[in-house]
Design an enzyme around this catalytic site. Structure first.
Site, PDB file in Angstrom:
ATOM      1  N   VAL A   1      -9.842  -4.372 -11.453  1.00 47.88           N
ATOM      2  CA  VAL A   1      -9.886  -4.649 -10.021  1.00 47.88           C
ATOM      3  C   VAL A   1      -9.515  -3.374  -9.257  1.00 47.88           C
ATOM      4  O   VAL A   1      -8.471  -2.780  -9.512  1.00 47.88           O
ATOM      5  CB  VAL A   1      -8.891  -5.786  -9.687  1.00 47.88           C
ATOM      6  CG1 VAL A   1      -8.805  -6.018  -8.192  1.00 47.88           C
ATOM      7  CG2 VAL A   1      -9.288  -7.059 -10.414  1.00 47.88           C
TER       8      VAL A   1
ATOM      9  N   GLU B   1      24.073 -19.340  -5.135  1.00 44.95           N
ATOM     10  CA  GLU B   1      22.613 -19.476  -4.992  1.00 44.95           C
ATOM     11  C   GLU B   1      22.228 -19.084  -3.567  1.00 44.95           C
ATOM     12  O   GLU B   1      22.769 -19.616  -2.602  1.00 44.95           O
ATOM     13  CB  GLU B   1      22.198 -20.921  -5.311  1.00 44.95           C
ATOM     14  CG  GLU B   1      20.759 -21.271  -4.965  1.00 44.95           C
ATOM     15  CD  GLU B   1      19.707 -20.345  -5.582  1.00 44.95           C
ATOM     16  OE1 GLU B   1      19.711 -20.154  -6.800  1.00 44.95           O
ATOM     17  OE2 GLU B   1      18.891 -19.778  -4.803  1.00 44.95           O
TER      18      GLU B   1
ATOM     19  N   LYS C   1       2.757 -28.562 -11.095  1.00 44.34           N
ATOM     20  CA  LYS C   1       2.308 -29.698 -11.915  1.00 44.34           C
ATOM     21  C   LYS C   1       1.998 -30.913 -11.037  1.00 44.34           C
ATOM     22  O   LYS C   1       1.115 -31.714 -11.351  1.00 44.34           O
ATOM     23  CB  LYS C   1       3.352 -30.058 -12.969  1.00 44.34           C
ATOM     24  CG  LYS C   1       3.112 -29.370 -14.285  1.00 44.34           C
ATOM     25  CD  LYS C   1       3.583 -27.942 -14.391  1.00 44.34           C
ATOM     26  CE  LYS C   1       2.613 -26.856 -14.326  1.00 44.34           C
ATOM     27  NZ  LYS C   1       3.109 -25.509 -14.393  1.00 44.34           N
TER      28      LYS C   1
ATOM     29  N   THR D   1      13.071 -21.226  -9.140  1.00 49.63           N
ATOM     30  CA  THR D   1      11.607 -21.099  -9.184  1.00 49.63           C
ATOM     31  C   THR D   1      10.963 -22.348  -9.773  1.00 49.63           C
ATOM     32  O   THR D   1      10.018 -22.899  -9.208  1.00 49.63           O
ATOM     33  CB  THR D   1      11.212 -19.877 -10.046  1.00 49.63           C
ATOM     34  OG1 THR D   1      11.766 -18.714  -9.438  1.00 49.63           O
ATOM     35  CG2 THR D   1       9.705 -19.719 -10.142  1.00 49.63           C
TER      36      THR D   1
ATOM     37  N   HIS E   1      -1.609 -45.076 -35.409  1.00 51.19           N
ATOM     38  CA  HIS E   1      -3.029 -45.203 -35.039  1.00 51.19           C
ATOM     39  C   HIS E   1      -3.181 -46.320 -34.020  1.00 51.19           C
ATOM     40  O   HIS E   1      -2.605 -47.383 -34.211  1.00 51.19           O
ATOM     41  CB  HIS E   1      -3.854 -45.526 -36.276  1.00 51.19           C
ATOM     42  CG  HIS E   1      -5.308 -45.727 -35.968  1.00 51.19           C
ATOM     43  ND1 HIS E   1      -6.152 -44.678 -35.638  1.00 51.19           N
ATOM     44  CD2 HIS E   1      -6.059 -46.855 -35.912  1.00 51.19           C
ATOM     45  CE1 HIS E   1      -7.371 -45.154 -35.411  1.00 51.19           C
ATOM     46  NE2 HIS E   1      -7.334 -46.474 -35.562  1.00 51.19           N
TER      47      HIS E   1
HETATM   48  P1  NAD Z   1       0.911 -13.741 -17.503  1.00 50.62           P
HETATM   49  O1  NAD Z   1       1.584 -12.596 -18.135  1.00 50.62           O
HETATM   50  O2  NAD Z   1       0.835 -15.045 -18.223  1.00 50.62           O
HETATM   51  O3  NAD Z   1      -0.612 -13.352 -17.142  1.00 50.62           O
HETATM   52  C1  NAD Z   1      -0.938 -12.260 -16.366  1.00 50.62           C
HETATM   53  C2  NAD Z   1      -2.386 -11.937 -16.642  1.00 50.62           C
HETATM   54  O4  NAD Z   1      -2.821 -10.977 -15.704  1.00 50.62           O
HETATM   55  C3  NAD Z   1      -2.617 -11.366 -18.030  1.00 50.62           C
HETATM   56  O5  NAD Z   1      -3.680 -12.056 -18.643  1.00 50.62           O
HETATM   57  C4  NAD Z   1      -2.935  -9.912 -17.756  1.00 50.62           C
HETATM   58  O6  NAD Z   1      -3.798  -9.350 -18.711  1.00 50.62           O
HETATM   59  C5  NAD Z   1      -3.590 -10.011 -16.382  1.00 50.62           C
HETATM   60  N1  NAD Z   1      -3.546  -8.788 -15.588  1.00 50.62           N
HETATM   61  C6  NAD Z   1      -2.527  -7.917 -15.459  1.00 50.62           C
HETATM   62  N2  NAD Z   1      -2.882  -6.905 -14.620  1.00 50.62           N
HETATM   63  C7  NAD Z   1      -4.143  -7.174 -14.191  1.00 50.62           C
HETATM   64  C8  NAD Z   1      -5.054  -6.527 -13.320  1.00 50.62           C
HETATM   65  N3  NAD Z   1      -4.724  -5.389 -12.707  1.00 50.62           N
HETATM   66  N4  NAD Z   1      -6.263  -7.092 -13.109  1.00 50.62           N
HETATM   67  C9  NAD Z   1      -6.609  -8.240 -13.740  1.00 50.62           C
HETATM   68  N5  NAD Z   1      -5.798  -8.882 -14.589  1.00 50.62           N
HETATM   69  C10 NAD Z   1      -4.569  -8.367 -14.806  1.00 50.62           C
HETATM   70  O7  NAD Z   1       1.599 -13.882 -16.061  1.00 50.62           O
HETATM   71  P2  NAD Z   1       1.471 -15.045 -14.991  1.00 50.62           P
HETATM   72  O8  NAD Z   1       0.302 -15.906 -15.268  1.00 50.62           O
HETATM   73  O9  NAD Z   1       1.576 -14.364 -13.676  1.00 50.62           O
HETATM   74  O10 NAD Z   1       2.775 -15.890 -15.255  1.00 50.62           O
HETATM   75  C11 NAD Z   1       4.069 -15.274 -15.127  1.00 50.62           C
HETATM   76  C12 NAD Z   1       5.069 -15.867 -16.080  1.00 50.62           C
HETATM   77  O11 NAD Z   1       5.369 -17.191 -15.694  1.00 50.62           O
HETATM   78  C13 NAD Z   1       4.544 -15.908 -17.503  1.00 50.62           C
HETATM   79  O12 NAD Z   1       5.528 -15.442 -18.384  1.00 50.62           O
HETATM   80  C14 NAD Z   1       4.286 -17.353 -17.744  1.00 50.62           C
HETATM   81  O13 NAD Z   1       4.498 -17.732 -19.098  1.00 50.62           O
HETATM   82  C15 NAD Z   1       5.269 -18.043 -16.814  1.00 50.62           C
HETATM   83  N6  NAD Z   1       4.704 -19.332 -16.428  1.00 50.62           N
HETATM   84  C16 NAD Z   1       4.732 -20.347 -17.320  1.00 50.62           C
HETATM   85  C17 NAD Z   1       4.119 -21.538 -16.995  1.00 50.62           C
HETATM   86  C18 NAD Z   1       4.136 -22.665 -17.986  1.00 50.62           C
HETATM   87  O14 NAD Z   1       4.980 -22.674 -18.865  1.00 50.62           O
HETATM   88  N7  NAD Z   1       3.201 -23.597 -17.916  1.00 50.62           N
HETATM   89  C19 NAD Z   1       3.472 -21.706 -15.790  1.00 50.62           C
HETATM   90  C20 NAD Z   1       3.443 -20.638 -14.913  1.00 50.62           C
HETATM   91  C21 NAD Z   1       4.061 -19.448 -15.244  1.00 50.62           C
END
Ligand code: NAD
Length: 473
Positions: free
Chosen positions: A245, A34, A51, A41, A452
């Site tokens: 964007v 590591e 969280k 992460t 319930h």
């Molecule tokens: P994501 O893939 O969930 O979302 C990325 C978002 O950015 C999408 O909606 C996409 O359409 C949008 N996007 C992409 N390019 C863009 C642009 N140029 N302009 C505007 N919007 C754009 O990715 P994330 O939110 O970065 O998360 C990364 C990973 O980490 C995911 O696989 C997620 O499931 C995981 N994660 C999970 C949890 C959880 O389980 N609660 C929490 C955090 C992250």
């Protein structure tokens, strides 16, 4: 001197450290490499710290709303230093726990950067590992029978929106903010974007989310995304969809300003800070894959369903192989990989049985197919939904927004998917996960008695609603 191992694991995140424990239980001699801190992460830059911050945001919001419950309190003030200290102490406790688990499992931990070597005097096959030690000592050489690559992923950025550790952040940097901005632009309305939007809005930050696609949370069922859009707007979050964007228009002064193309219009958005959350890419660089026949497809390591790469003694699991980038997926994959290398004949994972959760307020949780996916796969489907506002416990809690949606196959009555948005749904989705594993029908889900008053009654009622038999709605 070179050290022999049954298994060397690259990466001590959730995928790697859980696999190490399982391998040790199976009697394998294990080394873990590591480069940063055990826990990866999820523990240091993801699930746990985010969280912890979300929980502080929830307490802050609920304290402000306390008079609804007959509790009259002075307007709360936020001590963000304390919020961060609490987060860090949770991370430290769990980090010590992982260190303890490695000791208990007699797993040798090498603090450094591991690289796969090609065939050499150490081994006729690729897979010997050279570890560049963090303490500057001479590289260690580890000679394993098997390797597990669990090197995880890193946040992506966009051209023109590179992280500068001041105004432009990814979630990695945002977790360490020493003070809250008064406004923020979040680029990407996926899981990370919505969790941060919810948290920061609850902390009182003015939030704008710029999402490229027509809906936020694009991988969720469309009804869930729609409800979340409504909830985020009610919270005061400015959600802009179909937002292109324009990275080259970014200007930075005391804050950020950027132009965004929205259909035929161009608008300028300004804020104190920007958070970029547009996905994560696999950590495949410099780990020696070029010394092997391992295939990398779309940036992710390719494996079979037991997580073997093209080099059958080298496995890979977690974010580095793509798919569902979730901590619980990584650990499950790691266990399957280790059991496979120990000839234990594990069952492959079925992605349709994997729950996914979003810890915003309200929460989102789902398992199985969305209505749109079921349609694409040609299912004739029946759905049942049930709102939390008709559940006694939700009223008691004062959290009545959201619903449970159950999707079944009209022909076989099999459960295809369960989708929830509302209070504590991330703790309730496991029931639906078990139902999927046991191949239950909605009738069987409803036949399992929901006590319930609990929020879980919404699941039983939504299952009954598939045939129009819900009791309270
Ligand atoms: P994501 O893939 O969930 O979302 C990325 C978002 O950015 C999408 O909606 C996409 O359409 C949008 N996007 C992409 N390019 C863009 C642009 N140029 N302009 C505007 N919007 C754009 O990715 P994330 O939110 O970065 O998360 C990364 C990973 O980490 C995911 O696989 C997620 O499931 C995981 N994660 C999970 C949890 C959880 O389980 N609660 C929490 C955090 C992250």
């Amino acid at each position: 001197m070179a050290q022999d191992y049954d298994l060397v694991i690259l990466g001590g995140g959730t995928g790697g450290y859980v696999a190490a424990i399982r391998a040790s239980q199976l009697g394998l001699k294990v080394a873990m490499v590591e480069k940063q801190e055990l826990g990866g992460t999820c523990l240091h830059r993801g699930c746990i710290p985010s969280k912890a911050l979300l929980r502080s945001a929830e307490v802050y919001r609920q304290t402000k709303e306390a008079d609804q419950y007959g509790v009259e309190a002075a307007e709360p003030t936020l001590n963000f230093t304390k919020v961060q200290e609490r987060k860090q102490s949770i991370v430290d406790t769990l980090h010590n726990g992982v260190i303890g688990l490695m000791k208990k499992g007699k797993i040798d931990v090498y603090e450094g950067f591991g690289r796969i070597l090609g065939p050499s005097i150490f081994s006729p096959m690729p897979g010997a590992i050279s570890v560049e030690m963090n303490n500057g000592e001479e590289n260690e050489i580890l000679i394993p029978n098997n390797v597990l690559v669990a090197t995880g992923s890193s946040p992506k950025s966009l051209p023109g929106l590179e992280v500068d550790e001041d105004l432009i952040m990814t979630s990695d940097e945002a977790l360490h903010m020493s003070e809250l901005p008064s406004s923020i632009i979040i680029v990407g309305g996926g899981v990370i974007g919505i969790e941060w939007a919810s948290m920061l809005a609850d902390f009182g930050v003015e939030v704008t989310v710029l999402e490229y696609l027509p809906q936020i949370l694009p991988t969720e069922d469309a009804d869930i995304s729609k409800e979340m859009l409504k909830q985020m707007k009610q919270k005061g979050v400015n959600i802009v969809t179909n937002a292109k964007v324009l990275g080259d228009t970014l200007t930075k002064d005391n804050g950020v300003s950027i132009n965004v193309e929205i259909e035929d219009d161009t608008k300028t958005y300004t804020a104190d800070k920007m958070l970029v959350s547009v996905g994560r890419s696999a950590n495949v660089k410099q780990i020696g894959l070029e010394n092997t026949d391992i295939k990398v497809e779309n940036g992710f390591i390719e494996t079979n369903s037991f997580y073997q790469t093209k080099e059958s003694h080298i496995y890979a699991c977690g974010d580095v192989i793509g798919g569902m980038q979730l901590a619980h997926v990584a650990s499950h994959e790691g266990i399957i990989a280790v059991e496979h290398m120990a000839n234990k004949d594990p069952l492959p994972m079925n992605v349709e049985e994997v729950p996914s959760c979003i810890y915003s307020n309200p929460e989102v949780a789902s398992v199985g197919l969305t209505e749109q996916q079921a349609k694409e796969q040609g299912y004739e489907q029946k759905t049942g939904t049930f709102p939390f506002k008709s559940v006694g416990k939700a009223l008691v809690q004062g959290e009545t927004d959201g619903f449970v949606k159950v999707i079944s196959d009209a022909e076989t009555h099999d459960l295809l998917g369960v989708h929830m948005v509302g209070p504590h749904v991330t703790d309730m989705i496991s029931e639906a996960g078990l139902a999927k594993v046991l191949d239950a029908t909605p009738w069987e889900v409803a036949h399992s008695i929901h006590p319930h008053p609990t929020l879980s009654e919404a699941i039983g009622e939504a299952a009954l609603a598939v045939e129009g038999n819900q009791i309270h709605g």
